[in-house]
Design an enzyme around this catalytic site. Structure first.
Site, PDB file in Angstrom:
ATOM      1  N   LYS A 120     -31.879 -11.743 -51.285  1.00 50.14           N
ATOM      2  CA  LYS A 120     -32.790 -10.728 -50.756  1.00 50.14           C
ATOM      3  C   LYS A 120     -33.486 -11.178 -49.470  1.00 50.14           C
ATOM      4  O   LYS A 120     -33.928 -10.342 -48.681  1.00 50.14           O
ATOM      5  CB  LYS A 120     -33.796 -10.327 -51.837  1.00 50.14           C
ATOM      6  CG  LYS A 120     -33.096  -9.589 -52.984  1.00 50.14           C
ATOM      7  CD  LYS A 120     -33.924  -9.550 -54.248  1.00 50.14           C
ATOM      8  CE  LYS A 120     -34.827  -8.359 -54.267  1.00 50.14           C
ATOM      9  NZ  LYS A 120     -35.554  -8.257 -55.554  1.00 50.14           N
ATOM     10  N   GLY A 159     -33.263  -6.384 -61.477  1.00 49.23           N
ATOM     11  CA  GLY A 159     -33.708  -5.811 -62.741  1.00 49.23           C
ATOM     12  C   GLY A 159     -35.198  -6.024 -62.981  1.00 49.23           C
ATOM     13  O   GLY A 159     -35.653  -6.070 -64.121  1.00 49.23           O
ATOM     14  N   GLU A 183     -43.790 -11.071 -49.882  1.00 45.68           N
ATOM     15  CA  GLU A 183     -43.923  -9.766 -49.234  1.00 45.68           C
ATOM     16  C   GLU A 183     -45.359  -9.295 -49.391  1.00 45.68           C
ATOM     17  O   GLU A 183     -46.019  -9.606 -50.388  1.00 45.68           O
ATOM     18  CB  GLU A 183     -43.008  -8.724 -49.909  1.00 45.68           C
ATOM     19  CG  GLU A 183     -41.590  -8.718 -49.390  1.00 45.68           C
ATOM     20  CD  GLU A 183     -40.724  -7.636 -50.042  1.00 45.68           C
ATOM     21  OE1 GLU A 183     -41.233  -6.863 -50.882  1.00 45.68           O
ATOM     22  OE2 GLU A 183     -39.532  -7.586 -49.715  1.00 45.68           O
ATOM     23  N   LYS A 184     -45.799  -8.523 -48.443  1.00 46.18           N
ATOM     24  CA  LYS A 184     -47.067  -7.820 -48.600  1.00 46.18           C
ATOM     25  C   LYS A 184     -46.874  -6.861 -49.773  1.00 46.18           C
ATOM     26  O   LYS A 184     -45.837  -6.221 -49.885  1.00 46.18           O
ATOM     27  CB  LYS A 184     -47.369  -7.049 -47.307  1.00 46.18           C
ATOM     28  CG  LYS A 184     -48.521  -6.078 -47.403  1.00 46.18           C
ATOM     29  CD  LYS A 184     -49.838  -6.776 -47.177  1.00 46.18           C
ATOM     30  CE  LYS A 184     -51.000  -5.801 -47.435  1.00 46.18           C
ATOM     31  NZ  LYS A 184     -52.169  -6.489 -48.013  1.00 46.18           N
ATOM     32  N   HIS A 212     -41.500  -2.915 -63.209  1.00 43.49           N
ATOM     33  CA  HIS A 212     -40.609  -2.834 -62.053  1.00 43.49           C
ATOM     34  C   HIS A 212     -39.217  -2.343 -62.421  1.00 43.49           C
ATOM     35  O   HIS A 212     -38.244  -2.616 -61.727  1.00 43.49           O
ATOM     36  CB  HIS A 212     -40.501  -4.193 -61.329  1.00 43.49           C
ATOM     37  CG  HIS A 212     -41.836  -4.741 -60.901  1.00 43.49           C
ATOM     38  ND1 HIS A 212     -42.713  -4.031 -60.103  1.00 43.49           N
ATOM     39  CD2 HIS A 212     -42.444  -5.916 -61.164  1.00 43.49           C
ATOM     40  CE1 HIS A 212     -43.788  -4.763 -59.900  1.00 43.49           C
ATOM     41  NE2 HIS A 212     -43.664  -5.904 -60.542  1.00 43.49           N
ATOM     42  N   GLU A 215     -32.575   0.467 -50.972  1.00 40.78           N
ATOM     43  CA  GLU A 215     -33.851   0.762 -51.626  1.00 40.78           C
ATOM     44  C   GLU A 215     -35.021   0.575 -50.663  1.00 40.78           C
ATOM     45  O   GLU A 215     -35.075  -0.408 -49.920  1.00 40.78           O
ATOM     46  CB  GLU A 215     -34.046  -0.158 -52.845  1.00 40.78           C
ATOM     47  CG  GLU A 215     -32.998   0.071 -53.931  1.00 40.78           C
ATOM     48  CD  GLU A 215     -33.356  -0.610 -55.253  1.00 40.78           C
ATOM     49  OE1 GLU A 215     -32.938  -0.097 -56.302  1.00 40.78           O
ATOM     50  OE2 GLU A 215     -34.039  -1.655 -55.249  1.00 40.78           O
ATOM     51  N   ARG A 266     -23.456  -1.960 -55.382  1.00 42.55           N
ATOM     52  CA  ARG A 266     -22.738  -1.515 -56.583  1.00 42.55           C
ATOM     53  C   ARG A 266     -23.189  -0.110 -56.894  1.00 42.55           C
ATOM     54  O   ARG A 266     -24.065   0.437 -56.232  1.00 42.55           O
ATOM     55  CB  ARG A 266     -23.116  -2.432 -57.748  1.00 42.55           C
ATOM     56  CG  ARG A 266     -24.643  -2.478 -57.904  1.00 42.55           C
ATOM     57  CD  ARG A 266     -25.094  -3.155 -59.161  1.00 42.55           C
ATOM     58  NE  ARG A 266     -26.504  -3.496 -59.118  1.00 42.55           N
ATOM     59  CZ  ARG A 266     -27.505  -2.684 -59.458  1.00 42.55           C
ATOM     60  NH1 ARG A 266     -27.268  -1.453 -59.857  1.00 42.55           N
ATOM     61  NH2 ARG A 266     -28.758  -3.083 -59.384  1.00 42.55           N
ATOM     62  N   ARG A 272     -33.817   7.453 -69.054  1.00 42.79           N
ATOM     63  CA  ARG A 272     -33.124   6.347 -69.716  1.00 42.79           C
ATOM     64  C   ARG A 272     -33.612   6.266 -71.157  1.00 42.79           C
ATOM     65  O   ARG A 272     -34.805   6.044 -71.402  1.00 42.79           O
ATOM     66  CB  ARG A 272     -33.402   5.023 -69.000  1.00 42.79           C
ATOM     67  CG  ARG A 272     -32.943   5.027 -67.538  1.00 42.79           C
ATOM     68  CD  ARG A 272     -33.039   3.628 -66.935  1.00 42.79           C
ATOM     69  NE  ARG A 272     -32.755   3.651 -65.499  1.00 42.79           N
ATOM     70  CZ  ARG A 272     -32.496   2.558 -64.782  1.00 42.79           C
ATOM     71  NH1 ARG A 272     -32.486   1.367 -65.363  1.00 42.79           N
ATOM     72  NH2 ARG A 272     -32.253   2.633 -63.484  1.00 42.79           N
TER      73      ARG A 272
HETATM   74  P1  ADP Z   1     -30.659  -0.110 -61.286  1.00 45.13           P
HETATM   75  O1  ADP Z   1     -31.347   0.875 -60.453  1.00 45.13           O
HETATM   76  O2  ADP Z   1     -29.181   0.017 -61.212  1.00 45.13           O
HETATM   77  O3  ADP Z   1     -31.187  -0.218 -62.673  1.00 45.13           O
HETATM   78  P2  ADP Z   1     -32.007  -2.610 -60.884  1.00 45.13           P
HETATM   79  O4  ADP Z   1     -32.039  -3.388 -59.628  1.00 45.13           O
HETATM   80  O5  ADP Z   1     -33.247  -2.039 -61.458  1.00 45.13           O
HETATM   81  O6  ADP Z   1     -30.955  -1.468 -60.578  1.00 45.13           O
HETATM   82  O7  ADP Z   1     -31.316  -3.434 -62.047  1.00 45.13           O
HETATM   83  C1  ADP Z   1     -30.327  -4.386 -61.753  1.00 45.13           C
HETATM   84  C2  ADP Z   1     -29.314  -4.453 -62.868  1.00 45.13           C
HETATM   85  O8  ADP Z   1     -29.879  -5.088 -64.000  1.00 45.13           O
HETATM   86  C3  ADP Z   1     -28.877  -3.084 -63.329  1.00 45.13           C
HETATM   87  O9  ADP Z   1     -27.586  -2.867 -62.860  1.00 45.13           O
HETATM   88  C4  ADP Z   1     -28.905  -3.115 -64.826  1.00 45.13           C
HETATM   89  O10 ADP Z   1     -27.615  -2.977 -65.410  1.00 45.13           O
HETATM   90  C5  ADP Z   1     -29.406  -4.471 -65.165  1.00 45.13           C
HETATM   91  N1  ADP Z   1     -30.529  -4.309 -66.075  1.00 45.13           N
HETATM   92  C6  ADP Z   1     -31.349  -3.258 -66.189  1.00 45.13           C
HETATM   93  N2  ADP Z   1     -32.243  -3.449 -67.147  1.00 45.13           N
HETATM   94  C7  ADP Z   1     -32.003  -4.680 -67.652  1.00 45.13           C
HETATM   95  C8  ADP Z   1     -32.610  -5.469 -68.677  1.00 45.13           C
HETATM   96  N3  ADP Z   1     -33.627  -5.028 -69.402  1.00 45.13           N
HETATM   97  N4  ADP Z   1     -32.093  -6.694 -68.918  1.00 45.13           N
HETATM   98  C9  ADP Z   1     -31.056  -7.141 -68.199  1.00 45.13           C
HETATM   99  N5  ADP Z   1     -30.452  -6.448 -67.233  1.00 45.13           N
HETATM  100  C10 ADP Z   1     -30.910  -5.240 -66.965  1.00 45.13           C
HETATM  101  P1  ADP Z   2     -35.116  -5.726 -58.111  1.00 49.82           P
HETATM  102  O1  ADP Z   2     -34.070  -6.510 -57.393  1.00 49.82           O
HETATM  103  O2  ADP Z   2     -35.618  -6.413 -59.318  1.00 49.82           O
HETATM  104  O3  ADP Z   2     -34.704  -4.314 -58.324  1.00 49.82           O
HETATM  105  P2  ADP Z   2     -36.820  -4.810 -55.915  1.00 49.82           P
HETATM  106  O4  ADP Z   2     -37.082  -5.651 -54.737  1.00 49.82           O
HETATM  107  O5  ADP Z   2     -35.860  -3.702 -55.755  1.00 49.82           O
HETATM  108  O6  ADP Z   2     -36.360  -5.757 -57.113  1.00 49.82           O
HETATM  109  O7  ADP Z   2     -38.214  -4.240 -56.452  1.00 49.82           O
HETATM  110  C1  ADP Z   2     -38.315  -3.617 -57.706  1.00 49.82           C
HETATM  111  C2  ADP Z   2     -39.609  -2.847 -57.793  1.00 49.82           C
HETATM  112  O8  ADP Z   2     -40.747  -3.690 -57.546  1.00 49.82           O
HETATM  113  C3  ADP Z   2     -39.764  -1.731 -56.796  1.00 49.82           C
HETATM  114  O9  ADP Z   2     -39.140  -0.554 -57.208  1.00 49.82           O
HETATM  115  C4  ADP Z   2     -41.277  -1.585 -56.729  1.00 49.82           C
HETATM  116  O10 ADP Z   2     -41.785  -0.900 -57.836  1.00 49.82           O
HETATM  117  C5  ADP Z   2     -41.733  -3.005 -56.800  1.00 49.82           C
HETATM  118  N1  ADP Z   2     -41.864  -3.613 -55.454  1.00 49.82           N
HETATM  119  C6  ADP Z   2     -40.928  -4.346 -54.814  1.00 49.82           C
HETATM  120  N2  ADP Z   2     -41.380  -4.770 -53.615  1.00 49.82           N
HETATM  121  C7  ADP Z   2     -42.635  -4.284 -53.476  1.00 49.82           C
HETATM  122  C8  ADP Z   2     -43.650  -4.397 -52.473  1.00 49.82           C
HETATM  123  N3  ADP Z   2     -43.470  -5.114 -51.368  1.00 49.82           N
HETATM  124  N4  ADP Z   2     -44.819  -3.770 -52.678  1.00 49.82           N
HETATM  125  C9  ADP Z   2     -45.040  -3.060 -53.816  1.00 49.82           C
HETATM  126  N5  ADP Z   2     -44.147  -2.944 -54.798  1.00 49.82           N
HETATM  127  C10 ADP Z   2     -42.944  -3.546 -54.654  1.00 49.82           C
HETATM  128 MG    MG Z   3     -34.227  -2.972 -56.826  1.00 46.78          MG
END
Ligand code: ADP
Ligand code: ADP
Ligand code: MG
Length: 450
Positions: free
Chosen positions: A116, A164, A200-201, A235, A277, A294, A340
């Site tokens: 990331k 996740g 990150e902020k 999250h 995202e 993906r 979900r």
């Molecule tokens: P998505 O929007 O596809 O859920 P995320 O970034 O939130 O993307 O999740 C990353 C991946 O982790 C997803 O593809 C999902 O299959 C997997 N995932 C979601 N929830 C869980 C969990 N509770 N434990 C482990 N893996 C998870």
């Molecule tokens: P993941 O890879 O686990 O999906 P993300 O970077 O996509 O992680 O962040 C997951 C969630 O965490 C976001 O949907 C949001 O709710 C929160 N989040 C991530 N970055 C920030 C940020 N800089 N400020 C506030 N909330 C954040």
């Molecule tokens: Mg994400």
């Protein structure tokens, strides 16, 4: 087109891929663990091969075994679904080295976006706004403290390899920073084998809005508009919708988000389906947070409003076919919501509730689709994600879709197993959801206060 494809996944997404393969006249091979011998994805595919004991490390994450099965069954390609091996560049490389097609982007792109920190740098270089934060990984705690001070608290510590919702911690004051850095490093190392973290902020009261993209191997790509995934716990997304009601009421935001997503994708030579995202602050400013290379769990709502079969296109693109969709032909039809369904107890801190499922029957209502990974009278085991199904509802507008979703939730026969169905029904009945007046922390707070 391929003649046979192996599905390297389980649950509802493996079932869905099997159905799409059948619709395209492609034979399917499922893989399953000993815990999943009776699982619907085994029955949904034309062939199925047991690949090991229940723990994912010995089955669904066993790369060598999965590739061996693909070769032995004569599959030409592997669809990784989401989670599991879907964002594993080494797996994508091993699949290609075995002479098979990995249905997704190139391993180098998976690597570039899977880290990331690198993804932030790539997006920024493509002119996409990123959340203010560290330029690279944070290795020195004093430098991190100085940066956090300069940005202003709260800040967010994130594992560079996180996903996740795991490996992320909000820090509200300087005294708590060092511990958060350490805990995210530990979590990154234990869950993802990488202890790099960055800062990150923390954007306050934001929304999570993402853009679905689709690119072929010939340089042509489109976006399928945005999804709003602001209703989250820890999250993690719980209820998603398309289009975003916030985008719809904010002039210029859709154009800005979709252009940024397309720029990020072009900058890395993206291929196949992906999602960019963003975090969007209440004033409408948006910031790139990551790209998922993906299919996503919530791709279904984009399919509903555009009528595009994303998995069908993933297959055709991976087979080298040109993407024949033109941006000008794509339009938003009504509104769609995905819920979900988790085997968990909302009244006891949402702890997972594996166990036997009794009757399980999807509601037969117009505009309602259920993608399930379990079938009636089977047992939900504790080995995997507690998400057992998704309810996807499409309607003429947002209010009608919310009403129809609640009706479908009530009409869904789900016996004996404890699930979050009632919680979903309740949340969708709140004035905040009706007015789309929420931020990413709202659902968590609502859940605690009920
Ligand atoms: P998505 O929007 O596809 O859920 P995320 O970034 O939130 O993307 O999740 C990353 C991946 O982790 C997803 O593809 C999902 O299959 C997997 N995932 C979601 N929830 C869980 C969990 N509770 N434990 C482990 N893996 C998870
Ligand atoms: P993941 O890879 O686990 O999906 P993300 O970077 O996509 O992680 O962040 C997951 C969630 O965490 C976001 O949907 C949001 O709710 C929160 N989040 C991530 N970055 C920030 C940020 N800089 N400020 C506030 N909330 C954040
Ligand atoms: Mg994400």
């Amino acid at each position: 087109m391929f003649e046979k494809v192996l599905i390297a996944n389980r649950g509802e997404i493996a079932c869905r891929i099997a159905h799409v393969l059948r619709a395209h006249g492609v034979a399917s091979v499922a893989v399953y663990s000993e815990a999943d011998a009776e699982a619907p994805h085994v029955a949904a595919a034309d062939e199925a091969v047991c690949i090991g004991p229940p723990p994912v490390s010995q089955s669904y994450l066993d790369q060598a075994r999965i590739i061996e099965v693909a070769l032995a069954t004569g599959a030409q390609a592997v669809h990784p679904g989401y989670g599991l091996l879907s964002e594993n560049a080494d797996f994508a490389r091993a699949v290609a080295a075995a002479g098979l097609v990995f249905i997704g982007p190139t391993p180098d792109v998976i690597d570039a976006m899977g880290d990331k920190v690198r993804a932030r740098q790539t997006a920024a270089a493509a002119g996409v706004p990123v959340v203010p934060g560290s330029d690279g990984p944070v290795t020195d705690d004093d430098a991190a403290a100085a940066l956090a001070e300069a940005m202003g608290y709260p800040v967010l510590v994130k594992a560079a390899a996180g996903g996740g919702g795991i490996g992320m911690q909000q820090v509200t004051k300087p005294a708590k920073l060092a511990r958060a850095l350490q805990s995210c490093r530990d979590r990154g190392a234990s869950s993802f084998g990488n202890d790099a973290v960055y800062l990150e902020k923390y954007i306050e009261q934001p929304r999570h809005i993402e853009v679905q993209i689709l690119f072929d191997h010939h340089g042509h790509g489109v976006h399928l508009f945005e999804r709003e995934c602001t209703l989250q716990r820890r999250h993690q997304k719980v209820i998603e919708e398309a289009p975003s009601p916030f985008v719809a009421r904010t002039p210029g935001l859709r154009e800005g988000l979709t252009a940024a997503a397309m720029n990020a994708a072009r900058a890395i030579g993206y291929r196949n389906a992906g999602t960019v995202e963003f975090i969007v602050s209440p004033d409408g400013a948006f910031y790139f947070i990551e790209m998922n290379t993906r299919l996503q769990v919530e791709h279904t709502v984009s399919e509903a409003i555009t009528g595009v079969d994303l998995i069908g296109w993933q297959l055709r693109i991976a087979a080298g076919e040109p993407l024949t969709l033109a941006q000008a032909d794509l339009a938003i039809d009504g509104a769609a919501i995905e819920c979900r369904l988790y085997a968990e107890d909302p009244d006891r801190k949402f702890i997972p509730q594996p166990g036997p499922l009794g009757a399980f029957e999807a509601p037969d209502l117009p505009g309602v689709r259920v993608d399930a990974g379990v079938a009636a009278h089977q047992t939900v085991t504790p080995y995997y994600d507690p998400m057992i199904a998704k309810l996807i509802v499409h309607g003429p507008d947002r209010a009608a879709t919310i009403a129809r979703t609640r009706e479908a939730l009530s009409a869904w026969t789900i016996e004996t197993l404890t699930t979050n169905r009632g919680f979903l029904h309740e949340v969708l009945g709140t004035p905040e959801v009706a007015a789309a007046d929420f931020h990413t922390g709202w659902l968590e707070k609502y859940a605690k206060g009920r």
